[in-house]
Write a protein that holds these residues in place. Structure first.
Motif, PDB file in Angstrom:
ATOM      1  N   LEU A 440       0.826  -1.203   0.000  1.00 49.41           N
ATOM      2  CA  LEU A 440       0.000   0.000   0.000  1.00 49.41           C
ATOM      3  C   LEU A 440       0.862   1.256   0.000  1.00 49.41           C
ATOM      4  O   LEU A 440       1.810   1.373   0.759  1.00 49.41           O
ATOM      5  CB  LEU A 440      -0.900   0.003   1.238  1.00 49.41           C
ATOM      6  CG  LEU A 440      -1.785   1.239   1.445  1.00 49.41           C
ATOM      7  CD1 LEU A 440      -2.830   1.330   0.333  1.00 49.41           C
ATOM      8  CD2 LEU A 440      -2.450   1.185   2.821  1.00 49.41           C
ATOM      9  N   ARG A 441       0.545   2.203  -0.891  1.00 50.04           N
ATOM     10  CA  ARG A 441       1.226   3.488  -0.927  1.00 50.04           C
ATOM     11  C   ARG A 441       0.197   4.592  -0.690  1.00 50.04           C
ATOM     12  O   ARG A 441      -0.852   4.613  -1.336  1.00 50.04           O
ATOM     13  CB  ARG A 441       1.919   3.719  -2.273  1.00 50.04           C
ATOM     14  CG  ARG A 441       3.029   2.736  -2.566  1.00 50.04           C
ATOM     15  CD  ARG A 441       3.758   3.111  -3.847  1.00 50.04           C
ATOM     16  NE  ARG A 441       4.580   4.292  -3.648  1.00 50.04           N
ATOM     17  CZ  ARG A 441       5.211   4.933  -4.641  1.00 50.04           C
ATOM     18  NH1 ARG A 441       5.081   4.512  -5.888  1.00 50.04           N
ATOM     19  NH2 ARG A 441       5.935   5.990  -4.387  1.00 50.04           N
ATOM     20  N   TYR A 442       0.500   5.497   0.232  1.00 47.73           N
ATOM     21  CA  TYR A 442      -0.423   6.564   0.577  1.00 47.73           C
ATOM     22  C   TYR A 442      -0.315   7.727  -0.404  1.00 47.73           C
ATOM     23  O   TYR A 442       0.661   7.832  -1.155  1.00 47.73           O
ATOM     24  CB  TYR A 442      -0.152   7.057   1.990  1.00 47.73           C
ATOM     25  CG  TYR A 442      -0.450   6.015   3.058  1.00 47.73           C
ATOM     26  CD1 TYR A 442      -1.760   5.762   3.462  1.00 47.73           C
ATOM     27  CD2 TYR A 442       0.597   5.282   3.622  1.00 47.73           C
ATOM     28  CE1 TYR A 442      -2.035   4.807   4.433  1.00 47.73           C
ATOM     29  CE2 TYR A 442       0.317   4.314   4.595  1.00 47.73           C
ATOM     30  CZ  TYR A 442      -0.994   4.095   4.976  1.00 47.73           C
ATOM     31  OH  TYR A 442      -1.261   3.127   5.923  1.00 47.73           O
TER      32      TYR A 442
END
Length: 450
Positions: A440-442
């Protein structure tokens, strides 16, 4: 499920290479501590205290050179041989020494051992790692032998042949491994203007400090136009720092009567050269460090923080790390996206690693320095700072504080030497709580900096 798997295999504990490196150096230090506590190791037959033995063993294994007792007058021949053995094994690294034993015994070197060796030597890849190790051993023995013979021939003019040979071997091993241990109470001040001693000792720790990769690359390529980028950066910045530090020490100490002021012009240059180039790597001294000007000590702290080259026997954040930081700064100032040198581009991953090494080094130094200001309240702040940076860079220079350290102060400097030897980033990585890489990348959002 992972918990259940661990129950089924209770005897197996998976350790990261960083943890294994730390445990290996700790094991060497414990062995050295126990050997130094044997009455036969000291001339008065009264063993060293636990803290003093731990300090000396750590200093030897971490090839630092800081000492709370005088090497020549405190240790017996047995104790000095133990010291030399710890210096040699510590200079190679425990994994290199361990793999060497495997080779001697004819044991097969597996993939796991090769991985650990790569981590220990900071090698680029596994390819040819065993061949590199063999070169490291051969280069070490040849250079140390040449240095020992040259020093023995020089010192035979003023000592008995047996003593000159022993002095030559001891100082050659200590110098090449950037340890800085000497057999004289005042280090090498007796030979401040001696060309042979200055050239041989500096030659040994400079060769040891530029790293085995550079030496092997020079021998293999035999052409400066074909050497690797790593070798080019190490040689260029080593030359730049050595010349610059020599000139600065000469200028800063020229009129100081306690250091260069009382020497002839020729001896001034020899002393400035020796003290300028030794500062990044080894703890020898040819003038009294405690009498140097504050400006010189500050300069030396900067040089000790930079240290030697990756894959060498020296410490510090390493000269390639310093080079990348300077090049990054220049790229930002000149508004360039790429970091280039010698018509090559430095990958961003190395920039992040260099920044991590430098920042973690500063943090460790600040924490130990802060704690030392509590334990050593009677000492001057610049002496505490000098001692802390010297321990971090595994340089081993002291401005006179080492012998006056409190028991807690000795423990803190011991910790600092250990961190400096294994590397600040390796230490930080070993202490960190690791988690699996997230997919997951914000969302990205900018903040104000500068």
């Amino acid at each position: 499920m992972s918990f259940l798997k661990n129950i089924k295999r209770p005897g197996i504990v998976k350790l990261h290479p960083a943890h294994i490196l730390l445990l290996g150096f700790l094991a060497l230090i414990i062995i050295g501590t126990l050997l130094f506590m044997i009455p036969a190791a000291t001339k008065d037959r009264h063993h060293l205290s636990l803290i003093d033995a731990l300090f000396e063993a750590t200093s030897a294994v971490c090839v630092t050179g800081l000492a709370v007792v005088d090497t020549g007058t405190t240790f017996t021949l047995f104790g000095q041989i133990v010291l030399l053995a710890l210096i040699q094994v510590g200079g190679w690294g425990f994994m290199t020494s361990g793999i060497l034993m495997f080779i001697v015994m004819g044991r097969r070197i597996g993939y796991k051992q090769r991985m650990l060796l790569q981590e220990s030597m900071n090698a680029f890849s596994l390819q040819g790692i065993i061949q590199l190790l063999k070169r490291v051993i051969v280069i070490t023995l040849i250079v140390e032998a040449v240095g020992a013979v040259a020093l023995a021939l020089r010192w035979s003019q003023e000592m008995s042949v047996g003593k000159a040979i022993y002095y030559g071997v001891f100082h050659s091993i200590s110098a090449f491994n950037n340890a800085g241990f000497g057999l004289e109470a005042d280090s090498l001040t007796k030979w401040v203007g001696d060309p042979t001693v200055n050239i041989v000792i500096t030659g040994l720790f400079i060769v040891g400090g530029i790293g085995f990769f550079v030496i092997a690359d020079l021998f293999e390529k035999k052409n400066l136009t074909k050497i690797s980028l790593h070798t080019k950066i190490v040689l260029a910045f080593t030359l730049l720092l050595n010349v610059g530090s020599t000139l600065l020490i000469f200028a800063l100490e020229y009129h100081n009567p306690a250091t260069l002021g009382s020497l002839s012009t020729a001896d001034k240059w020899w002393a400035a050269y020796f003290q300028g180039v030794v500062t990044r790597t080894a703890g020898f001294n040819s003038i009294d460090i405690s009498q140097m000007n504050l400006s010189s000590l500050v300069l030396m702290m900067g040089l000790m923080f930079i240290g030697a080259s990756s894959g060498s026997t020296g410490g510090g954040i390493k000269i390639t790390t310093f080079a990348i930081l300077i090049l990054t700064l220049w790229a930002v100032v000149t508004n360039k996206e790429d970091i280039n040198i010698f018509k090559r581009r430095i990958p961003s991953s190395l920039v992040f690693r260099a920044l991590s090494i430098a920042v973690s080094g500063v943090i460790f130094i600040f924490v130990i320095f802060f704690l030392l200001t509590i334990t050593e309240q009677g000492a001057e702040m610049h002496l505490i700072a000098f001692e802390t940076v010297s321990a971090f860079g595994t340089v081993g220079m002291s401005a006179g504080l080492t012998g006056d350290l409190s028991p807690w102060g000795k423990i803190l400097i011991t910790i600092m030497m250990f961190i400096g030897r294994v590397g600040p980033l390796t230490m930080a990585f070993a202490l960190a709580i690791h988690s699996k890489k997230a997919n997951l990348r914000y969302a990205e959002e900018k903040i104000l900096i500068g």
